[in-house]
Design a protein around this motif. Structure first.
Motif, PDB file in Angstrom:
ATOM      1  N   GLU A  61      37.450  36.736  44.135  1.00 56.51           N
ATOM      2  CA  GLU A  61      37.057  36.131  42.855  1.00 56.51           C
ATOM      3  C   GLU A  61      37.850  34.870  42.537  1.00 56.51           C
ATOM      4  N   PRO A  64      36.314  30.335  43.395  1.00 57.77           N
ATOM      5  CA  PRO A  64      35.799  31.633  42.966  1.00 57.77           C
ATOM      6  C   PRO A  64      34.461  31.966  43.624  1.00 57.77           C
ATOM      7  N   PHE A  66      31.875  35.135  43.014  1.00 62.21           N
ATOM      8  CA  PHE A  66      31.640  36.304  42.166  1.00 62.21           C
ATOM      9  C   PHE A  66      30.568  37.234  42.723  1.00 62.21           C
ATOM     10  N   PRO A  70      32.209  41.333  46.194  1.00 54.44           N
ATOM     11  CA  PRO A  70      33.037  41.455  44.983  1.00 54.44           C
ATOM     12  C   PRO A  70      34.047  42.594  45.086  1.00 54.44           C
ATOM     13  N   GLU A 293      33.369  35.741  32.178  1.00 52.72           N
ATOM     14  CA  GLU A 293      33.151  35.747  33.618  1.00 52.72           C
ATOM     15  C   GLU A 293      32.486  37.034  34.104  1.00 52.72           C
ATOM     16  N   ARG A 307      34.745  41.728  34.753  1.00 54.95           N
ATOM     17  CA  ARG A 307      35.941  41.188  35.385  1.00 54.95           C
ATOM     18  C   ARG A 307      37.073  41.017  34.378  1.00 54.95           C
TER      19      ARG A 307
END
Length: 338
Positions: A61, A64, A66, A70, A293, A307
């Motif tokens: 992450e 980054p 996402f 993950p 996020e 997150r």
């Protein structure tokens, strides 16, 4: 120093570097814009070779990324050098080469082995610009393939077509900086060209890479509605509405110490512009605030990945789809991954 990839000999001992969109023509003894690729006796060489200046285990992450593996970690590495000279560079101590080349010599096979030993799911080429240490990227990616490790590129996206061809089957995911929506910004603030980055983003998607995009929103430079709308529309129309867009807060640094941090309201406006352009996933970065996020399912509105900082606190996915309604969230990788 190592022989470099993508060097083309020219007349009178000159050499053409074909690693990035600058296509530097180097006379004997000269260095390219990156300062780490040079002409030595009519041969293109890499001055960084396999000398790693930064090596850490990071959450994926943090790249980054996402929507790619993950909750896993990645072995992140970088050398000195960069083919841009961004006035706002956050890693300028690595990207700006001053004096002797810094870093420790590494073996690509040992890097891949270390990633496995440290329970990383991937190796990330990051911190500085990976295009300028293409030789280490290629060698390490090949070792990762043998060990079923994913590979990640964190880049400004200014590769040459020749470099993209080399990287095509070696990279699984990328986070690319789309720094602005205007050629003027790229020319004056970064020393690059927007159109090259846009073409490469489309090419990366066509090659089957998982692509996420980051824009550092800088007050007074790339934060107008027109600029942000231009970026968002390009992403939605050319890469697809499922493309994650990270709009990140700028903090004063390098050659922009007097520019203030990006206001929260500006980042939320950028998020709203992205959503209005049709993007399903727009994340606000470098702001410590719950929810900004998180991944929200575009089908039913449930939070499917929550997150906290760079860590996944909760996931409600089944085979990459929303557990509540079945909406696809994370596309399957182009090849089997660990």
């Amino acid at each position: 120093m190592r022989p470099a990839l993508l060097g083309k000999p020219l007349a009178a001992g000159n050499v053409l570097c074909q690693a990035c969109g600058h296509f530097c023509r180097l006379s004997p003894g000269a260095r390219g814009r990156c300062q780490v690729r040079a002409n030595e006796g009519g041969q293109l060489v890499s001055l960084v070779g396999y000398r790693v200046a930064a090596l850490h285990v990071d959450p994926i992450e943090k790249k980054p990324l996402f929507h790619f593996l993950p909750g896993t970690t990645t072995l992140s590495l970088g050398t000195q050098g960069c083919n841009f000279h961004c006035h706002f560079c956050q890693n300028w101590s690595l990207s700006c080469v001053r004096g002797p080349i810094q870093g420790d010599e590494v073996d690509p096979a040992e890097l891949a082995q270390a990633a496995r030993r440290l329970d990383c799911a991937s190796v990330a080429f990051t911190y500085s610009e990976p295009t300028v240490f293409l030789e280490l990227v290629v060698a390490t990616a090949d070792q990762c393939r043998q060990r079923h490790l994913a590979t990640v590129l964190v880049s400004n996206g200014f590769q040459s077509p020749q470099a993209l061809k080399l990287l095509g089957g070696r990279i699984d995911a990328a986070n690319i900086d789309l720094k602005a929506g205007s050629e003027g910004f790229y020319r004056n603030i970064c020393g690059g060209r927007l159109v090259t980055v846009q073409k490469n983003l489309v090419a990366m998607r066509r090659m089957g890479w998982h692509v996420e995009v980051t824009t550092l929103v800088i007050p007074g430079h790339n934060d107008s509605d027109a600029e942000l709308t231009s970026i968002a529309r390009f992403l939605a129309q050319e890469l697809g509405p499922h493309t994650p867009w990270h709009v990140s807060r700028f903090h004063p640094c390098h050659q922009m110490p007097h520019v203030p941090p990006t206001p929260r309201a500006t980042l939320l406006r950028a998020r709203d512009i992205g959503r209005a352009a049709g993007l399903h996933f727009v994340f606000v970065g470098n702001v410590r605030e719950a929810g900004l996020e998180d991944t929200i399912c575009p089908g039913c509105g449930h939070t499917v990945i929550r997150r906290l900082g760079f860590h996944v606190a909760e996931m409600a996915l089944r085979d990459g789809a929303c557990r509540h309604c079945g909406q696809a969230i994370i596309a399957p990788p182009s090849r089997p991954l660990p």
